[in-house]
Design an enzyme around this catalytic site. Structure first.
Site, PDB file in Angstrom:
ATOM      1  N   ILE A  17       7.618  19.435   6.282  1.00 14.10           N
ATOM      2  CA  ILE A  17       8.924  19.893   6.746  1.00 14.10           C
ATOM      3  C   ILE A  17       9.141  21.263   6.927  1.00 14.10           C
ATOM      4  O   ILE A  17       9.828  21.893   7.756  1.00 14.10           O
ATOM      5  CB  ILE A  17      10.296  19.289   6.048  1.00 14.10           C
ATOM      6  CG1 ILE A  17      11.311  19.027   6.743  1.00 14.10           C
ATOM      7  CG2 ILE A  17      10.327  19.727   4.638  1.00 14.10           C
ATOM      8  CD1 ILE A  17      12.557  18.137   6.187  1.00 14.10           C
ATOM      9  N   ASP A  40      11.070  20.332  -2.562  1.00 11.88           N
ATOM     10  CA  ASP A  40      11.749  21.190  -2.945  1.00 11.88           C
ATOM     11  C   ASP A  40      11.023  22.406  -3.309  1.00 11.88           C
ATOM     12  O   ASP A  40      11.181  23.417  -2.914  1.00 11.88           O
ATOM     13  CB  ASP A  40      12.496  20.718  -4.585  1.00 11.88           C
ATOM     14  CG  ASP A  40      13.747  21.841  -4.786  1.00 11.88           C
ATOM     15  OD1 ASP A  40      13.883  22.551  -3.975  1.00 11.88           O
ATOM     16  OD2 ASP A  40      14.214  21.508  -5.890  1.00 11.88           O
ATOM     17  N   SER A 127      15.072  11.286  -2.034  1.00 11.40           N
ATOM     18  CA  SER A 127      15.025  10.435  -3.402  1.00 11.40           C
ATOM     19  C   SER A 127      13.841   9.579  -3.644  1.00 11.40           C
ATOM     20  O   SER A 127      13.769   8.797  -4.263  1.00 11.40           O
ATOM     21  CB  SER A 127      16.370   9.568  -3.488  1.00 11.40           C
ATOM     22  OG  SER A 127      17.616  10.346  -3.793  1.00 11.40           O
ATOM     23  N   THR A 128      12.739   9.640  -2.530  1.00 15.84           N
ATOM     24  CA  THR A 128      11.817   8.194  -2.558  1.00 15.84           C
ATOM     25  C   THR A 128      10.602   9.044  -3.142  1.00 15.84           C
ATOM     26  O   THR A 128       9.579   8.247  -3.130  1.00 15.84           O
ATOM     27  CB  THR A 128      11.430   8.099  -0.984  1.00 15.84           C
ATOM     28  OG1 THR A 128      10.898   9.092  -0.281  1.00 15.84           O
ATOM     29  CG2 THR A 128      12.693   7.392  -0.487  1.00 15.84           C
ATOM     30  N   GLY A 129      10.658  10.200  -3.664  1.00 17.82           N
ATOM     31  CA  GLY A 129       9.501  10.825  -4.586  1.00 17.82           C
ATOM     32  C   GLY A 129       9.492  10.340  -5.744  1.00 17.82           C
ATOM     33  O   GLY A 129       9.843   9.559  -6.362  1.00 17.82           O
ATOM     34  N   TYR A 131      12.201  10.795  -7.705  1.00 19.85           N
ATOM     35  CA  TYR A 131      13.605  10.222  -8.148  1.00 19.85           C
ATOM     36  C   TYR A 131      13.238   8.450  -7.777  1.00 19.85           C
ATOM     37  O   TYR A 131      14.469   7.848  -8.346  1.00 19.85           O
ATOM     38  CB  TYR A 131      14.857  10.541  -7.194  1.00 19.85           C
ATOM     39  CG  TYR A 131      15.224  11.906  -7.838  1.00 19.85           C
ATOM     40  CD1 TYR A 131      14.532  12.781  -9.042  1.00 19.85           C
ATOM     41  CD2 TYR A 131      16.478  12.439  -7.389  1.00 19.85           C
ATOM     42  CE1 TYR A 131      15.117  13.663  -9.179  1.00 19.85           C
ATOM     43  CE2 TYR A 131      17.127  13.566  -7.891  1.00 19.85           C
ATOM     44  CZ  TYR A 131      16.379  14.342  -9.027  1.00 19.85           C
ATOM     45  OH  TYR A 131      16.854  15.456  -9.264  1.00 19.85           O
TER      46      TYR A 131
HETATM   47  P1  ADP Z   1      13.292  13.228  -4.823  1.00 15.21           P
HETATM   48  O1  ADP Z   1      13.313  14.071  -6.160  1.00 15.21           O
HETATM   49  O2  ADP Z   1      14.432  13.392  -3.984  1.00 15.21           O
HETATM   50  O3  ADP Z   1      12.412  12.111  -4.852  1.00 15.21           O
HETATM   51  P2  ADP Z   1      10.556  14.435  -3.811  1.00 15.21           P
HETATM   52  O4  ADP Z   1      10.191  15.958  -3.264  1.00 15.21           O
HETATM   53  O5  ADP Z   1       9.904  13.947  -5.033  1.00 15.21           O
HETATM   54  O6  ADP Z   1      12.316  14.307  -3.949  1.00 15.21           O
HETATM   55  O7  ADP Z   1      10.304  13.497  -2.687  1.00 15.21           O
HETATM   56  C1  ADP Z   1      11.149  13.140  -1.583  1.00 15.21           C
HETATM   57  C2  ADP Z   1      10.355  13.064  -0.411  1.00 15.21           C
HETATM   58  O8  ADP Z   1       9.600  14.049   0.061  1.00 15.21           O
HETATM   59  C3  ADP Z   1       9.152  12.052  -0.704  1.00 15.21           C
HETATM   60  O9  ADP Z   1       9.010  10.966   0.119  1.00 15.21           O
HETATM   61  C4  ADP Z   1       7.743  13.035  -0.541  1.00 15.21           C
HETATM   62  O10 ADP Z   1       6.632  12.348   0.145  1.00 15.21           O
HETATM   63  C5  ADP Z   1       8.260  13.724   0.641  1.00 15.21           C
HETATM   64  N1  ADP Z   1       7.885  15.242   0.695  1.00 15.21           N
HETATM   65  C6  ADP Z   1       6.997  15.953  -0.396  1.00 15.21           C
HETATM   66  N2  ADP Z   1       6.657  17.150   0.234  1.00 15.21           N
HETATM   67  C7  ADP Z   1       7.161  17.310   1.358  1.00 15.21           C
HETATM   68  C8  ADP Z   1       7.090  18.166   2.571  1.00 15.21           C
HETATM   69  N3  ADP Z   1       6.351  19.370   2.379  1.00 15.21           N
HETATM   70  N4  ADP Z   1       7.376  17.863   3.671  1.00 15.21           N
HETATM   71  C9  ADP Z   1       8.192  16.846   3.886  1.00 15.21           C
HETATM   72  N5  ADP Z   1       8.482  15.723   2.795  1.00 15.21           N
HETATM   73  C10 ADP Z   1       7.904  16.034   1.804  1.00 15.21           C
END
Ligand code: ADP
Length: 180
Positions: A17, A40, A127-129, A131
């Site tokens: 992203i 994040d 939230s799918t990582g 969390y």
């Molecule tokens: P949360 O704590 O809300 O679960 P995470 O960052 O752990 O946040 O994950 C949320 C989603 O973001 C996951 O599906 C993960 O695969 C995705 N993600 C991680 N890095 C990136 C990125 N650089 N670009 C887009 N999506 C990402």
């Protein structure tokens, strides 16, 4: 492969992203807005210190960003003009109102986008990582909320679901095919 519905208004891509040239990207933040791991961490790293500084300004003025709420900052060094930080719910078996709170993340992010004249916005799978929100359920909530918004909202030109992992991408792909 990309996927588009609603005359290109809702789009699905598999990407990092932080690389996107859109008006706003959404961050799955934590309530302290301090940056962290996952998407994040990637956003703060790529966007640089300006994002962190504006997050701290928000904290000084309003305190923490609560679950389901959203805050906007500059995109810093990103190609995106803004980052909209929203705090997704941590999955706790569905006993803590997680479904409604996840819907609020999408809704409040869009509201903030519209207030700031954003026309193109990209969402990660909030939230799918770390969390731990079940991916299929999270995708259903995200898509339902976005379809609802796009029915009435004339200000946003394009919403992009950005999947990072194959599992999420396949879930969204199947679901979007179903509503084509
Ligand atoms: P949360 O704590 O809300 O679960 P995470 O960052 O752990 O946040 O994950 C949320 C989603 O973001 C996951 O599906 C993960 O695969 C995705 N993600 C991680 N890095 C990136 C990125 N650089 N670009 C887009 N999506 C990402």
């Amino acid at each position: 492969m990309n996927y588009e519905i609603y005359n290109n208004k809702i789009k699905l891509i598999k990407a990092d992203i932080t690389t996107l040239k859109v008006d706003a990207i959404v961050n799955a933040a934590n309530s302290g807005l301090l940056g962290g791991g996952g998407v994040d961490g990637a956003i703060h790293k790529a966007g640089g210190h300006k994002i962190h500084e504006e997050c701290m300004k928000f904290r000084n003025k309003k305190g923490r960003c609560h679950t389901g709420e959203a805050a906007i900052t500059t995109g810093g060094k990103l190609k995106a003009k803004y980052v909209i930080h929203t705090v997704g719910p941590m999955w706790n078996g569905g006993y803590n109102n997680e479904e409604e709170l996840l819907g609020k993340c999408y809704e409040n992010s869009i509201n903030l986008a519209v207030e700031n004249e954003v026309r193109t916005i990209a969402f990660p799978n909030i939230s799918t990582g770390v969390y731990g929100f079940p991916k299929k359920l999270a995708a259903e909530i995200a898509l339902k909320k976005i379809l609802e918004v796009m029915k009435t909202n004339k200000n946003i030109d394009q919403i992009i679901f950005v999947c990072f992992d194959d599992e999420n991408y396949n879930i969204y792909h199947e679901m979007m095919r179903g509503i084509q």
